[in-house]
Design a protein around this motif. Sequence first.
Motif, PDB file in Angstrom:
ATOM      1  N   LYS A   1       0.829  -1.207   0.000  1.00  0.00           N
ATOM      2  CA  LYS A   1       0.000   0.000   0.000  1.00  0.00           C
ATOM      3  C   LYS A   1       0.870   1.266   0.000  1.00  0.00           C
ATOM      4  CE  LYS A   1      -4.081  -2.040   2.153  1.00  0.00           C
ATOM      5  NZ  LYS A   1      -4.975  -2.104   3.333  1.00  0.00           N
ATOM      6  N   GLY A   2       0.550   2.143  -0.954  1.00  0.00           N
ATOM      7  CA  GLY A   2       1.237   3.430  -1.034  1.00  0.00           C
ATOM      8  C   GLY A   2       2.552   3.419  -1.798  1.00  0.00           C
ATOM      9  N   LEU A   3       3.040   2.245  -2.184  1.00  0.00           N
ATOM     10  CA  LEU A   3       4.321   2.184  -2.902  1.00  0.00           C
ATOM     11  C   LEU A   3       4.132   2.485  -4.388  1.00  0.00           C
ATOM     12  CD1 LEU A   3       6.035  -0.973  -1.354  1.00  0.00           C
ATOM     13  CD2 LEU A   3       6.357   1.435  -0.736  1.00  0.00           C
TER      14      LEU A   3
ATOM     15  N   MET B   1      -3.032  -5.563 -10.843  1.00  0.00           N
ATOM     16  CA  MET B   1      -2.719  -6.233  -9.581  1.00  0.00           C
ATOM     17  C   MET B   1      -2.208  -5.233  -8.556  1.00  0.00           C
ATOM     18  SD  MET B   1       0.194  -9.109  -8.671  1.00  0.00           S
ATOM     19  CE  MET B   1       1.506  -7.874  -8.460  1.00  0.00           C
ATOM     20  N   LEU B   2      -1.277  -4.401  -8.956  1.00  0.00           N
ATOM     21  CA  LEU B   2      -0.688  -3.434  -8.030  1.00  0.00           C
ATOM     22  C   LEU B   2      -1.740  -2.457  -7.514  1.00  0.00           C
ATOM     23  CD1 LEU B   2       2.704  -2.722  -9.873  1.00  0.00           C
ATOM     24  CD2 LEU B   2       2.349  -4.096  -7.801  1.00  0.00           C
ATOM     25  N   LYS B   3      -2.595  -1.979  -8.413  1.00  0.00           N
ATOM     26  CA  LYS B   3      -3.670  -1.068  -7.994  1.00  0.00           C
ATOM     27  C   LYS B   3      -4.595  -1.756  -6.992  1.00  0.00           C
ATOM     28  CE  LYS B   3      -4.032   1.551 -12.327  1.00  0.00           C
ATOM     29  NZ  LYS B   3      -4.891   1.770 -13.536  1.00  0.00           N
ATOM     30  N   TYR B   4      -4.927  -2.985  -7.273  1.00  0.00           N
ATOM     31  CA  TYR B   4      -5.846  -3.740  -6.406  1.00  0.00           C
ATOM     32  C   TYR B   4      -5.249  -3.916  -5.014  1.00  0.00           C
ATOM     33  CZ  TYR B   4      -9.362  -7.262  -5.185  1.00  0.00           C
ATOM     34  OH  TYR B   4     -10.394  -7.947  -4.584  1.00  0.00           O
ATOM     35  N   LEU B   5      -3.927  -3.993  -4.931  1.00  0.00           N
ATOM     36  CA  LEU B   5      -3.253  -4.189  -3.648  1.00  0.00           C
ATOM     37  C   LEU B   5      -2.846  -2.867  -2.999  1.00  0.00           C
ATOM     38  CD1 LEU B   5      -1.065  -7.296  -4.584  1.00  0.00           C
ATOM     39  CD2 LEU B   5      -3.204  -7.264  -3.269  1.00  0.00           C
TER      40      LEU B   5
ATOM     41  N   ASP C   1       9.513   3.573  -5.756  1.00  0.00           N
ATOM     42  CA  ASP C   1       9.951   2.850  -4.561  1.00  0.00           C
ATOM     43  C   ASP C   1      10.458   1.444  -4.879  1.00  0.00           C
ATOM     44  OD1 ASP C   1       9.029   4.900  -2.617  1.00  0.00           O
ATOM     45  OD2 ASP C   1       7.053   4.350  -3.406  1.00  0.00           O
ATOM     46  N   GLY C   2      10.153   0.987  -6.079  1.00  0.00           N
ATOM     47  CA  GLY C   2      10.570  -0.359  -6.438  1.00  0.00           C
ATOM     48  C   GLY C   2      10.096  -0.725  -7.828  1.00  0.00           C
ATOM     49  N   ASN C   3      10.137  -2.011  -8.130  1.00  0.00           N
ATOM     50  CA  ASN C   3       9.755  -2.460  -9.466  1.00  0.00           C
ATOM     51  C   ASN C   3       9.362  -3.932  -9.418  1.00  0.00           C
ATOM     52  OD1 ASN C   3      12.322  -4.100 -10.038  1.00  0.00           O
ATOM     53  ND2 ASN C   3      13.134  -2.075  -9.528  1.00  0.00           N
ATOM     54  N   VAL C   4       8.809  -4.395 -10.520  1.00  0.00           N
ATOM     55  CA  VAL C   4       8.430  -5.797 -10.676  1.00  0.00           C
ATOM     56  C   VAL C   4       9.203  -6.334 -11.879  1.00  0.00           C
ATOM     57  CG1 VAL C   4       6.502  -7.399 -10.888  1.00  0.00           C
ATOM     58  CG2 VAL C   4       6.149  -5.187  -9.798  1.00  0.00           C
ATOM     59  N   PHE C   5      10.135  -7.241 -11.609  1.00  0.00           N
ATOM     60  CA  PHE C   5      11.055  -7.748 -12.633  1.00  0.00           C
ATOM     61  C   PHE C   5      11.459  -9.181 -12.283  1.00  0.00           C
ATOM     62  CE2 PHE C   5      12.891  -3.432 -14.033  1.00  0.00           C
ATOM     63  CZ  PHE C   5      12.513  -3.590 -15.358  1.00  0.00           C
ATOM     64  N   PRO C   6      11.929  -9.937 -13.272  1.00  0.00           N
ATOM     65  CA  PRO C   6      12.577 -11.215 -12.953  1.00  0.00           C
ATOM     66  C   PRO C   6      14.005 -10.961 -12.475  1.00  0.00           C
ATOM     67  CG  PRO C   6      12.585 -10.875 -15.324  1.00  0.00           C
ATOM     68  CD  PRO C   6      11.790  -9.740 -14.724  1.00  0.00           C
ATOM     69  N   TYR C   7      14.638 -11.995 -11.935  1.00  0.00           N
ATOM     70  CA  TYR C   7      16.027 -11.865 -11.476  1.00  0.00           C
ATOM     71  C   TYR C   7      16.948 -11.400 -12.602  1.00  0.00           C
ATOM     72  CZ  TYR C   7      15.530 -14.217  -6.899  1.00  0.00           C
ATOM     73  OH  TYR C   7      15.212 -14.549  -5.592  1.00  0.00           O
ATOM     74  N   GLU C   8      16.695 -11.881 -13.808  1.00  0.00           N
ATOM     75  CA  GLU C   8      17.570 -11.568 -14.950  1.00  0.00           C
ATOM     76  C   GLU C   8      17.732 -10.064 -15.134  1.00  0.00           C
ATOM     77  OE1 GLU C   8      17.697  -9.758 -18.712  1.00  0.00           O
ATOM     78  OE2 GLU C   8      15.751 -10.398 -17.938  1.00  0.00           O
TER      79      GLU C   8
END
Length: 339
Positions: free
Chosen positions: A164-166, A178-182, A204-211
């Motif tokens: 929340k808030g990120l 998904m992010l909005k819903y959370l 504040d961050g991101n959504v990525f694979p390890y690669e």
Amino acid sequence: MKRLFIAALAVFALSGATAAQAEEVIKLKLSHFLPSSHPSQKDFIEPWVAELEKRTNGKVKVEIYPAGSAFGHVAKQFDQVRAGVVDIAHGLTGFPRGRLPRTLVTDLPFLVKTSDAASKTLWDLYPTYLAEEYKGMKMLAMHAHNGGLIHTRDKKVTKMEDLKGLRLRTPSLAISNMLKYLGATPVGLPPTQVYENLQKGVIDGNVFPYEAVNSFKLYEVLGYHLDAKAYTTSFYFAMNEKKYNSLPEDIRKVIDDISGQTLVNKFGGWWTKWDQPGIQAIKDKGNEVTVLTDAERDAWRKHLEPMIDAYLGDMEDKGIKNAREIYAKAQELVAKYEQ
């Protein structure tokens, strides 16, 4: 004089044969959106090209155009290969935005954990459910990366409420939803701009694979990593259909032999290999990694069911009446390949 005439004929015949041989070489353009230094070029594209050239005894030559080249723009590749501006393209299914909604069903959260299962699922879905989105193309392979993570700079995320808030960089519409819903705010940014925006605190961050954490050196400006295997992103490897059909039968056979299921089966191992430098870089820096259990992943998925239902409903409203059938089939195939 007679000897001179014969010699001249021989030279002419030889030069004519050489010219004919040169004309027989088929030159193909292959574009992709990643830097030439990316492991996908070294492990996937260059070996595929080398095998094609080898098996055709040099009758085919392929020129590779990576990111930064004349044909390496991610948003243009789909139209370029379909129009024949390039002959072959390795592209991202999310670009151009909104063009491949059936394919993007596999982006929905907590559907799949591994590249191997995701890639095989896509390939199985293609003939019945996805092919109509790629008219004018000969599909050579489809694949997807291993389940992606939620990475943050300053705040540790271990449960849904922590989001929340990120402000988080998002890879796709499904993950934005998904992010909005959370309770988070999704931010659209090209991967190349994520480092700077993390560094400055814009996100504040991101959504990525390890690669990607290694490829873009994001581990340097991140502190926490939630290995939720929350999503995947898919890719296509396709050839212009008219160009493919214009090739001699023996050349088409070689392309078929080194593509399709044979190629799809390799991506799981490749993505696992490509993830390793990111995993090691995070470990070396001392960042904290939290791994969700299968039970916790199931809880997240269950909580997100209304969001997923709304996403599929929106697809139906836009004319894709079998959206839920595609999703259900994807779930069935993932279960088969991840068992």
